[in-house]
Design a protein around this motif. Structure first.
Motif, PDB file in Angstrom:
ATOM      1  N   GLN A  19       0.810  -1.216   0.000  1.00 53.74           N
ATOM      2  CA  GLN A  19       0.000   0.000   0.000  1.00 53.74           C
ATOM      3  C   GLN A  19       0.848   1.273   0.000  1.00 53.74           C
ATOM      4  OE1 GLN A  19      -3.163  -0.158  -0.389  1.00 53.74           O
ATOM      5  NE2 GLN A  19      -3.527  -2.320  -0.006  1.00 53.74           N
ATOM      6  N   SER A  20       2.176   1.097   0.094  1.00 52.03           N
ATOM      7  CA  SER A  20       3.057   2.264   0.166  1.00 52.03           C
ATOM      8  C   SER A  20       3.440   2.805  -1.196  1.00 52.03           C
ATOM      9  CB  SER A  20       4.334   1.906   0.943  1.00 52.03           C
ATOM     10  OG  SER A  20       4.017   1.504   2.259  1.00 52.03           O
ATOM     11  N   ALA A  21       3.095   2.097  -2.266  1.00 53.12           N
ATOM     12  CA  ALA A  21       3.408   2.596  -3.602  1.00 53.12           C
ATOM     13  C   ALA A  21       2.641   3.888  -3.850  1.00 53.12           C
ATOM     14  CB  ALA A  21       3.027   1.560  -4.664  1.00 53.12           C
ATOM     15  N   PRO A  22       3.304   4.980  -4.205  1.00 52.01           N
ATOM     16  CA  PRO A  22       2.628   6.268  -4.381  1.00 52.01           C
ATOM     17  C   PRO A  22       1.603   6.237  -5.506  1.00 52.01           C
ATOM     18  CG  PRO A  22       4.945   6.410  -5.044  1.00 52.01           C
ATOM     19  CD  PRO A  22       4.756   5.081  -4.414  1.00 52.01           C
ATOM     20  N   GLN A  23       0.606   7.080  -5.392  1.00 52.70           N
ATOM     21  CA  GLN A  23      -0.477   7.096  -6.379  1.00 52.70           C
ATOM     22  C   GLN A  23       0.011   7.466  -7.771  1.00 52.70           C
ATOM     23  OE1 GLN A  23      -3.770   6.199  -5.868  1.00 52.70           O
ATOM     24  NE2 GLN A  23      -2.888   5.409  -3.981  1.00 52.70           N
ATOM     25  N   SER A  24       1.142   8.122  -7.873  1.00 51.24           N
ATOM     26  CA  SER A  24       1.653   8.507  -9.184  1.00 51.24           C
ATOM     27  C   SER A  24       2.020   7.296 -10.037  1.00 51.24           C
ATOM     28  CB  SER A  24       2.890   9.393  -9.034  1.00 51.24           C
ATOM     29  OG  SER A  24       3.929   8.699  -8.360  1.00 51.24           O
ATOM     30  N   SER A  25       2.136   6.139  -9.399  1.00 50.09           N
ATOM     31  CA  SER A  25       2.518   4.936 -10.137  1.00 50.09           C
ATOM     32  C   SER A  25       1.353   4.313 -10.894  1.00 50.09           C
ATOM     33  CB  SER A  25       3.095   3.901  -9.167  1.00 50.09           C
ATOM     34  OG  SER A  25       2.089   3.466  -8.280  1.00 50.09           O
ATOM     35  N   GLU A  26       0.198   4.948 -10.882  1.00 48.15           N
ATOM     36  CA  GLU A  26      -0.977   4.383 -11.546  1.00 48.15           C
ATOM     37  C   GLU A  26      -0.825   4.325 -13.071  1.00 48.15           C
ATOM     38  OE1 GLU A  26      -3.335   3.443  -8.365  1.00 48.15           O
ATOM     39  OE2 GLU A  26      -4.490   3.920 -10.134  1.00 48.15           O
ATOM     40  N   ALA A  27       0.201   4.945 -13.629  1.00 46.89           N
ATOM     41  CA  ALA A  27       0.336   5.009 -15.081  1.00 46.89           C
ATOM     42  C   ALA A  27       0.515   3.649 -15.715  1.00 46.89           C
ATOM     43  CB  ALA A  27       1.507   5.920 -15.456  1.00 46.89           C
ATOM     44  N   SER A  28       1.212   2.737 -15.053  1.00 51.90           N
ATOM     45  CA  SER A  28       1.465   1.424 -15.640  1.00 51.90           C
ATOM     46  C   SER A  28       1.703   0.417 -14.535  1.00 51.90           C
ATOM     47  CB  SER A  28       2.690   1.469 -16.562  1.00 51.90           C
ATOM     48  OG  SER A  28       3.879   1.667 -15.803  1.00 51.90           O
ATOM     49  N   VAL A  29       1.516  -0.869 -14.896  1.00 49.62           N
ATOM     50  CA  VAL A  29       1.803  -1.940 -13.946  1.00 49.62           C
ATOM     51  C   VAL A  29       3.271  -1.884 -13.539  1.00 49.62           C
ATOM     52  CG1 VAL A  29       1.870  -4.438 -13.598  1.00 49.62           C
ATOM     53  CG2 VAL A  29      -0.030  -3.404 -14.857  1.00 49.62           C
ATOM     54  N   ALA A  30       4.134  -1.672 -14.525  1.00 50.66           N
ATOM     55  CA  ALA A  30       5.566  -1.624 -14.245  1.00 50.66           C
ATOM     56  C   ALA A  30       5.903  -0.498 -13.272  1.00 50.66           C
ATOM     57  CB  ALA A  30       6.352  -1.449 -15.544  1.00 50.66           C
ATOM     58  N   PHE A  68       3.901   0.855 -11.019  1.00 51.29           N
ATOM     59  CA  PHE A  68       3.408   0.472  -9.701  1.00 51.29           C
ATOM     60  C   PHE A  68       4.366  -0.502  -9.030  1.00 51.29           C
ATOM     61  CE2 PHE A  68       1.159  -2.329  -6.828  1.00 51.29           C
ATOM     62  CZ  PHE A  68       0.450  -1.443  -6.042  1.00 51.29           C
ATOM     63  N   MET A  69       4.813  -1.514  -9.786  1.00 48.00           N
ATOM     64  CA  MET A  69       5.705  -2.513  -9.219  1.00 48.00           C
ATOM     65  C   MET A  69       7.055  -1.904  -8.835  1.00 48.00           C
ATOM     66  SD  MET A  69       3.825  -5.154  -9.076  1.00 48.00           S
ATOM     67  CE  MET A  69       5.060  -6.348  -8.580  1.00 48.00           C
ATOM     68  N   ARG A  70       7.532  -0.978  -9.645  1.00 54.34           N
ATOM     69  CA  ARG A  70       8.804  -0.326  -9.333  1.00 54.34           C
ATOM     70  C   ARG A  70       8.692   0.479  -8.048  1.00 54.34           C
ATOM     71  NH1 ARG A  70       9.122   2.514 -13.565  1.00 54.34           N
ATOM     72  NH2 ARG A  70       8.239   4.392 -12.616  1.00 54.34           N
ATOM     73  N   ASP A  71       7.584   1.205  -7.893  1.00 47.47           N
ATOM     74  CA  ASP A  71       7.392   1.995  -6.689  1.00 47.47           C
ATOM     75  C   ASP A  71       7.174   1.113  -5.461  1.00 47.47           C
ATOM     76  OD1 ASP A  71       7.722   4.294  -8.117  1.00 47.47           O
ATOM     77  OD2 ASP A  71       5.589   4.758  -8.280  1.00 47.47           O
ATOM     78  N   TRP A  72       6.490  -0.008  -5.653  1.00 42.20           N
ATOM     79  CA  TRP A  72       6.310  -0.952  -4.552  1.00 42.20           C
ATOM     80  C   TRP A  72       7.673  -1.474  -4.086  1.00 42.20           C
ATOM     81  CZ3 TRP A  72       4.227  -6.596  -5.290  1.00 42.20           C
ATOM     82  CH2 TRP A  72       4.237  -7.261  -4.062  1.00 42.20           C
ATOM     83  N   ALA A  73       8.493  -1.906  -5.025  1.00 44.64           N
ATOM     84  CA  ALA A  73       9.824  -2.401  -4.661  1.00 44.64           C
ATOM     85  C   ALA A  73      10.630  -1.305  -3.962  1.00 44.64           C
ATOM     86  CB  ALA A  73      10.564  -2.899  -5.895  1.00 44.64           C
ATOM     87  N   GLY A  74      10.481  -0.065  -4.431  1.00 47.17           N
ATOM     88  CA  GLY A  74      11.204   1.039  -3.822  1.00 47.17           C
ATOM     89  C   GLY A  74      10.766   1.320  -2.399  1.00 47.17           C
ATOM     90  N   ALA A  75       9.516   0.978  -2.066  1.00 47.42           N
ATOM     91  CA  ALA A  75       9.008   1.190  -0.717  1.00 47.42           C
ATOM     92  C   ALA A  75       9.449   0.107   0.257  1.00 47.42           C
ATOM     93  CB  ALA A  75       7.477   1.255  -0.741  1.00 47.42           C
ATOM     94  N   CYS A  76       9.966  -0.995  -0.286  1.00 47.77           N
ATOM     95  CA  CYS A  76      10.414  -2.107   0.549  1.00 47.77           C
ATOM     96  C   CYS A  76      11.815  -1.846   1.087  1.00 47.77           C
ATOM     97  CB  CYS A  76      10.435  -3.410  -0.255  1.00 47.77           C
ATOM     98  SG  CYS A  76       8.818  -4.015  -0.787  1.00 47.77           S
ATOM     99  N   SER A  77      12.147  -2.529   2.152  1.00 51.84           N
ATOM    100  CA  SER A  77      13.517  -2.485   2.653  1.00 51.84           C
ATOM    101  C   SER A  77      14.425  -3.193   1.651  1.00 51.84           C
ATOM    102  CB  SER A  77      13.605  -3.184   4.012  1.00 51.84           C
ATOM    103  OG  SER A  77      13.379  -4.585   3.857  1.00 51.84           O
ATOM    104  N   ALA A  78      15.716  -2.945   1.762  1.00 48.79           N
ATOM    105  CA  ALA A  78      16.666  -3.589   0.855  1.00 48.79           C
ATOM    106  C   ALA A  78      16.558  -5.109   0.942  1.00 48.79           C
ATOM    107  CB  ALA A  78      18.089  -3.141   1.189  1.00 48.79           C
TER     108      ALA A  78
END
Length: 255
Positions: free
Chosen positions: A210-221, A223-233
């Motif tokens: 749920q931490s992926a920013p709303q700006s990631s709505e443009a594409s699945v990719a 969204f997934m990139r932002d989700w990964a970025g919100a995760c710990s290393a």
């Protein structure tokens, strides 16, 4: 992890509250989503009617969730299936849930369907050796059979000869319009299941969904990139492994 499960009185079809708790706890034990020093409290309630869908209510308190199931009676495989799905929603954190009408709600629903299959498989293996009660060892085969029934259903399988990536690309508009299609979500879940069976700690990445920013709505990719970025290393590789399986076509270059 400290997991507190409380089963409220209600129409459970005669099932004992302690047995319902034992099944739910066993399903949750397979997930490795929380740290040992964290506490998670779940209250289980029966739905008002057997026709009402299972659900996890939006939570107003971190670490506390209310889950409603429509199972009646001692149908342990069905209960495990439903609770596995809803427990994934708990992992995804109901306190931060955004509008489920958004374009990528299907990703959480597919992950939670994965949770159902994951719980059934984990419990089938575990109950064959160490069930909650010795007399429940015989139910391990029923758990395995229930999972096999779901994954072998022709409606929940890829059309003969079709690649998953091709199927998903064509289904994306329908998934975005209706994220709750159980048949489609099961097809996706079967692809994602290997990520979590390889590493149970991959469920930790779902906590950041749920931490992926709303700006990631443009594409699945995106969204997934932002989700990964919100995760710990430590948890980022799991999110990326999931992305590899559900990002299709030219979007793969963005993920």
């Amino acid at each position: 992890m400290g997991l507190a499960i409380h089963v409220n009185q209600g129409d459970w079809g005669g099932a004992q509250l302690s047995d319902i708790e034992a099944v739910a706890r066993s399903a949750a034990d397979g997930f490795n989503a929380f740290d040992d020093d964290e506490t998670v409290a779940i209250t289980l309630e029966p739905t008002a009617s057997e026709d009402d869908p299972p659900m996890t209510l939006p939570s107003t308190s971190p670490g506390r969730s209310v889950v409603r199931l429509n199972v009646r009676g001692n149908l342990w495989a069905r209960l495990a299936y439903q609770f596995g799905h809803e427990y994934c929603h708990v992992v995804a954190d109901p306190t931060t849930r955004t509008d489920m009408g958004r374009g990528f709600a299907w990703i959480e629903e597919a992950l939670c369907e994965t949770g159902s299959l994951f719980a059934l498989r984990s419990m089938a293996r575990g109950w064959a050796v160490d069930p909650p009660y010795p007399s429940w060892r015989v139910y391990s085969s029923a758990l395995a059979a229930y999972e096999a029934e779901h994954v072998s259903d022709p409606m929940r399988s890829l059309p003969l000869g079709e690649e998953f990536s091709d199927w998903l690309r064509d289904r994306l508009p329908l998934l975005e319009a209706d994220p709750h299609g159980r048949d489609d979500n099961t097809i996706i879940a079967k692809e994602l299941l290997r990520v979590f069976e390889t590493d149970r700690a991959a469920w930790r990445a779902v906590r950041c969904l749920q931490s992926a920013p709303q700006s990631s709505e443009a594409s699945v990719a995106g969204f997934m990139r932002d989700w990964a970025g919100a995760c710990s290393a430590e948890d980022r590789p799991a999110a990326r492994s999931i992305a590899v399986r559900i990002v299709v076509g030219r979007d793969r270059k963005e993920a």
